[in-house]
Write a protein that holds these residues in place. Structure first.
Motif, PDB file in Angstrom:
ATOM      1  N   PRO A  58      -5.681  64.709  40.978  1.00  0.00           N
ATOM      2  CA  PRO A  58      -6.264  63.419  40.551  1.00  0.00           C
ATOM      3  C   PRO A  58      -6.612  62.499  41.712  1.00  0.00           C
ATOM      4  O   PRO A  58      -7.636  61.803  41.669  1.00  0.00           O
ATOM      5  N   VAL A  59      -5.802  62.499  42.771  1.00  0.00           N
ATOM      6  CA  VAL A  59      -6.019  61.550  43.862  1.00  0.00           C
ATOM      7  C   VAL A  59      -7.290  61.879  44.637  1.00  0.00           C
ATOM      8  O   VAL A  59      -8.035  60.985  45.063  1.00  0.00           O
ATOM      9  N   HIS A  60      -7.581  63.198  44.813  1.00  0.00           N
ATOM     10  CA  HIS A  60      -8.709  63.606  45.665  1.00  0.00           C
ATOM     11  C   HIS A  60      -9.928  64.023  44.871  1.00  0.00           C
ATOM     12  O   HIS A  60     -10.921  64.447  45.453  1.00  0.00           O
TER      13      HIS A  60
END
Length: 411
Positions: A58-60
């Protein structure tokens, strides 16, 4: 033209919608009160061409470009039910409180997760037939108890369902001019049906309007059937307008409607405490269905809980009336001797019909326990056989003078 320099402008039209929670009608516009749809947002791989691709972190994750294998997407769907934003907020907060209490008591599993913002659409909460029957019985008992108290008769306090207010006075949905015209039309039906002078206080006024609606539908259905036309596809606009007016012509005192609901419900769910109950063979089930649907609103409007299940009630009423009509057909068109004489070479339809008849015999305490059933089946009185056949025109004699003589003696 939908694209390019010669694109046509979008047609501006006024859109009126009704909130499913407060039943208030409102125009949808950019500067107006916010209206929302109940929606379901979910991650989906239904279009994926690469099931082996791992889900992105999700972060990248960069959503700017979608890979052509469509390995993961976000799908959005709606049941189509519209609510005021603040009405929905109050509903969801009530669901949260209810779920917190329920989890503390039962720790049960539900099909939605309130902590993740999930909830059931207010109109999707469909109670079972048993639950609906129990609740409706309690509501009717509470109304009967309240009316007895007003008459000075004391009795035991019945259990009142949560959110049901017998002292609530619903707002008249019609303006004074519309109400006046409905009353005028109702009085016309009253005068023609009973051949009496107008009397707005007669408790039969709403029932006569329902009867007109039901009988008109039956007449139209028979006509279209004889012409081999579909009911909903061939219904003239003028008939639709009249039927809508018939449906609205029940603007009478709530006490009258409550009594009607009680008697109608007793016909569908027999009560041993009610005297003079009708035999199942002495009721036209389509009229009973129309009456029940029309009168149920007088109870539904007193339910101030968050879960208002009028659509479920109509479905249960349809199921009950349909089964009752099947019982009428089985009782009047099949005999025990027919099923006993049924040989193994009979058609599948005949075998299944006899199985259904034998099942009915095992459950004779539904509607069949009434003494009028046995009396009718033994030849007492003029029993109507179901399903009813359409009446046909009589054959005309070849000699016109014979026809004149028959007409002169016809009463």
């Amino acid at each position: 033209v939908c694209l390019g320099p010669r694109r046509s402008g979008a047609a501006q039209r006024r859109q009126l919608v009704t909130c499913i929670l407060c039943q208030e009608e409102q125009e949808v516009r950019g500067q107006g009160r916010a209206m929302v749809l109940a929606a379901f947002v979910q991650r989906s791989t239904v279009l994926s061409k690469n099931r082996r691709r791992s889900l992105p972190e999700p972060v990248h994750y960069d959503p700017l470009f979608m890979h052509p294998d469509l390995s993961l997407g976000t799908h959005n769907a709606s049941c189509g039910h519209i609510m005021h934003a603040d009405c929905w907020q109050r509903y969801f907060e009530a669901v949260q409180v209810k779920e917190q209490r329920r989890q503390q008591r039962l720790r049960g599993h539900t099909s939605y997760d309130v902590e993740h913002g999930e909830f059931l659409c207010p109109l999707v909460d469909h109670p079972s037939l048993e639950t609906w029957l129990k609740t409706t019985n309690q509501q009717i008992a509470a109304l009967c108890s309240a009316h007895r108290k007003q008459s000075g008769v004391e009795g035991a306090e019945p259990e009142v369902p949560e959110g049901f207010r017998v002292d609530f006075t619903p707002q008249n949905p019609f303006s004074s001019s519309i109400s006046e015209m409905i009353t005028t039309f109702s009085m016309s039906i009253y005068k023609v049906s009973l051949k009496l002078n107008p009397n707005e206080q007669d408790p039969r006024v709403p029932v006569l309007s329902w009867a007109t609606c039901a009988y008109t539908i039956q007449s139209i259905e028979r006509l279209l059937m004889d012409e081999d036309k579909p009911l909903f596809g061939s219904l003239p606009c003028r008939q639709v307008q009249f039927l809508l007016l018939d449906c609205s012509s029940s603007n009478n005192g709530s006490h009258t409607l409550h009594q009607a609901v009680h008697r109608l419900f007793t016909a569908l769910v027999p009560d041993s405490q009610v005297e003079d109950s009708l035999c199942v063979l002495d009721i036209d089930m389509f009229h009973l269905l129309v009456y029940s649907v029309m009168s149920y609103s007088s109870i539904h409007c007193l339910d101030q809980s968050e879960h208002r299940t009028v659509d479920s009630a109509h479905l249960h009423l349809l199921h009950l009336v349909t089964v009752a009509h099947l019982v009428q057909i089985l009782l009047t068109s099949i005999t025990e001797e027919v099923c006993m004489d049924q040989d193994s070479e009979g058609s599948e339809e005949e075998e299944l019909t006899c199985q259904l008849y034998n099942t009915l015999r095992k459950h004779l305490g539904r509607w069949c326990v009434h003494p009028g059933v046995r009396q009718a089946l033994q030849g007492g009185g003029g029993m109507v056989r179901f399903p009813r056949e359409s009446n046909q025109l009589i054959e005309l004699p070849e000699d016109y003078s014979t026809l004149i003589n028959q007409a002169s003696s016809f009463l």
